[in-house]
Design an enzyme around this catalytic site. Sequence first.
Site, PDB file in Angstrom:
ATOM      1  CB  VAL A 501      -0.873  -0.868   1.456  1.00 35.53           C
ATOM      2  CG1 VAL A 501      -1.756  -1.229   1.060  1.00 35.53           C
ATOM      3  CG2 VAL A 501      -0.611  -0.657   2.469  1.00 35.53           C
ATOM      4  CD  GLU A 502       0.359   6.085   3.038  1.00 30.44           C
ATOM      5  OE1 GLU A 502       1.273   5.981   2.824  1.00 30.44           O
ATOM      6  OE2 GLU A 502      -0.460   5.402   3.667  1.00 30.44           O
ATOM      7  N   GLY A 503       2.104   2.716  -2.215  1.00 34.14           N
ATOM      8  CA  GLY A 503       3.457   2.796  -3.842  1.00 34.14           C
ATOM      9  C   GLY A 503       4.179   1.695  -2.872  1.00 34.14           C
TER      10      GLY A 503
END
Length: 877
Positions: A501-503
């Site tokens: 997640v988040e990149g």
Amino acid sequence: MDLPLFDAFAGMPTLGIVAGVLLVLFVLGYTGAPLWLWATAGAVGLYGGGAPLWLWISYGVLVAIFNVGPIRRQVSAGLMQLMEALQFLPTISETEQTAIDAGSVWMDGELFSGNPDFEKTLDQLYPDLSDKEQAFLDGPCEEVCGMVDDWAVHQRGDLSAETWDYLKEQGFFGLIIPEEHGGLGFSAAGRSAVVQKLGGHSVPLAITVMVPNSLGPGELLLHYGTDEQKEHYLPRLASGDLIPSFALTEPNAGSDAGAMESRGEVFRDEDGDLKVRLNWEKRYISLAAISGVLGLAFKLEDPNNLLGKGEDLGITCALVPTDADGVKLGRRHDPLGVAFYNCPTEGEDVELPIDAIIGGAEGAGRGWAMLMDALSAGRGLMLPAQAVGGGKLVTRVAGAHAAVREQFGLSIGKFEGIEEPLSRIAGYTYIMDAARTYTAGAVDRGEKPAVVSAIMKYNTTEMQRTLVNDGMDVLAGNGISRGPGNLLALAYQSLPISITVEGANILTRTMMIFGQGAIRCHPYALTEIEALMDEDVEKFDDAFWSHIGHVLRNGFRAFGLSLTRGRLARAPVSGPAAPYYRKMAWAAASFAFFADLAMGSLGGALKRKEKITGRFADILSWMYLGTAVLTRFEKEGRPSEQEPFLHWSMQYAFARMQEGFEGLFENLKVPGLTWLLRGVMAPWSRLNTMGSMPDDALGSRLAQAIQEKNGAREWLTEDLYVPEDRTEPLGELEWAFRLNRDAYHVGQTIKDAIRDGQLPKKRPRQLLDRARDEGIITEEEYDLVHRADEAREQYIQVDEFPLDEYRDRRMFPGTPTERGAFASSIVDASEQTGAEGSPPDDFGDGPSPAHGDGAPGGAGADVDDEAPDRPKPSETA
């Protein structure tokens, strides 16, 4: 020519002249001397060498070209035309430009410069918590951890209603919201500390608190919302009356968020009011199924130019009430069985007033900039904090287990094979916590360090993955047998989530850290690209020739610092950290020089060489993490008990940098110079290594430190939830550990008696009765050993279930919908499908609402997080 000292070098030995010239060149290059000083030194050389007139004229022309601005700019204009014809520098799209412009350059810029100001890196905020934040950590955080049984949460698929109510009552959803809007107004360091503590106990609990206090409606409203939006939403978000979520990811737009297909269209309704009609399909959206307001990213179109900004406005963010007509919720994904709400959501012709756009009509088309600006800080706080919490838990658990668990008559922590992962666990935890605090301090000073945030997200989650795996290796059978008594299985199960997640970490390492950093953090690269795009000769001229000087300076610095192993550099401190500062100067100069070499030889093609950019990212990452460690050691007063951790961390950091450089020398291709990298630099680097892995003796010190009472075991796991209740698995382990350590000296006393011939050669436990009878140990010591043995025996038991109970407790989330997601409630889905093995009544009874069992307002309000009794071997047929 009859002039004083003209041709003075003629009588000097050739070797002396050559040495003198090289020394002057080195001093000028190492110090980054200005161009006029180089010109002066050249003139002195010509004069002393008795140069003829034609050589003076040629030299004068050359000096004029590079020192007289109008003349030099003609050369620069020709270079610009050549670069444009060759398409040498990368073109930057609008979305890339927005991402590059987002946030700020902080210590990453210092490291990228090749000549970092270590006084500056040290003179940064290293924050302490406020009294209010510490009280919250010691009070509500401690309390909610005691309420949450992670195994029961896993079985239920949700936190209990009691826990949800407590989170709302205590303001957990308003950590980021200022007090004037009803929130707690915590600092970045405070929010990080809360998530760290919760993350060390329960991943679903940490994520549930993390999401509303990270990228989402709350943060976006604070920075970009209108006054009316803030007044309406922020108090409701702070109280938990509205649970927020933020929808960005789509089936065809993951890492490439610019490819999103969600659309909004501006129109006027029958009353002439401006509105926006939304259609979307999103997935992987945390808390979506139970949210009251959905932050939505979409591409906004205004076909009639009603807003006066054109027809294609670009990515925009809006706040969507989830009870609006056309909003589809009520389903959830099952992310590796980790029991937090992660959900799909769709919207079909959802009509909202134009004021639903964050920032109102003025915010139309500004969504990408909002997101990138928010992520530039948030990515470096929440997930790293959760990773540090996990690291502290593993440190505590693995260290205690290694001391308590015995094989071959010894605690397994005495074996070198166990010491190796234990030292890595302790070292990684020290590094991660240093970086967490250092980065939070930057955010609290107003920085939004996009590249540093990417470094933090990637490296802390990767270190967490390694140390949890190490912890599982140490626990062995106790780690793989799932049940209420397993302390690490659920943390292990959740690892790929933070990696993704988040990149996603692969993209973060290969594209964001160095790809963005090479442009954003470099002193001149972005200016050169912008000058080319704007066809600004003067701007390009200033940047390009400064860039050339920058490369020369770093080349000379890298050469000199490599020869002297950093001793030419000055450290800002004395003491044990000083040699590492000097070596960091060597690493920074080498990194900056070879980064420029790669950029200069590959140009725009460099961003497609992801194996190369990944190695640069590794070097930059470990320079930053090492800087954080050095800062921690100095800011905390150079405590002697931290010295082994300082040495292990810095030696490990430089070993990782060395690995990165060696990979570059073997794989970077520079036209005309590849032979130099392969044939000279690579062998020299292996002979003159920047660093090597910590030796066994140092690793042993770390491993033993986390197996002893007090000391490193305590300060390294500060603020971790450690229950006194022995019915909790960690409390049971802590009790066994304390008794084991208290009884340790008794075994040593018996061993001494064996060596002295007072007792026969047998295992100490076989001699307990005789040792007591002969007065070698006291009755109290005899009882202590037996109590320690009983506690150890109780702890090492693993969970087991009768066959019918095991079958009944297997969770079947039901039949996926046509979109591949499950109904919002796991329990509800099982009961609706009539799946064999649906949960027993103690995890919820009867139909469940869309919000899910145990969610606010959902069924199961009388269910708590009390785990089922841990079966004992004697109770199992």
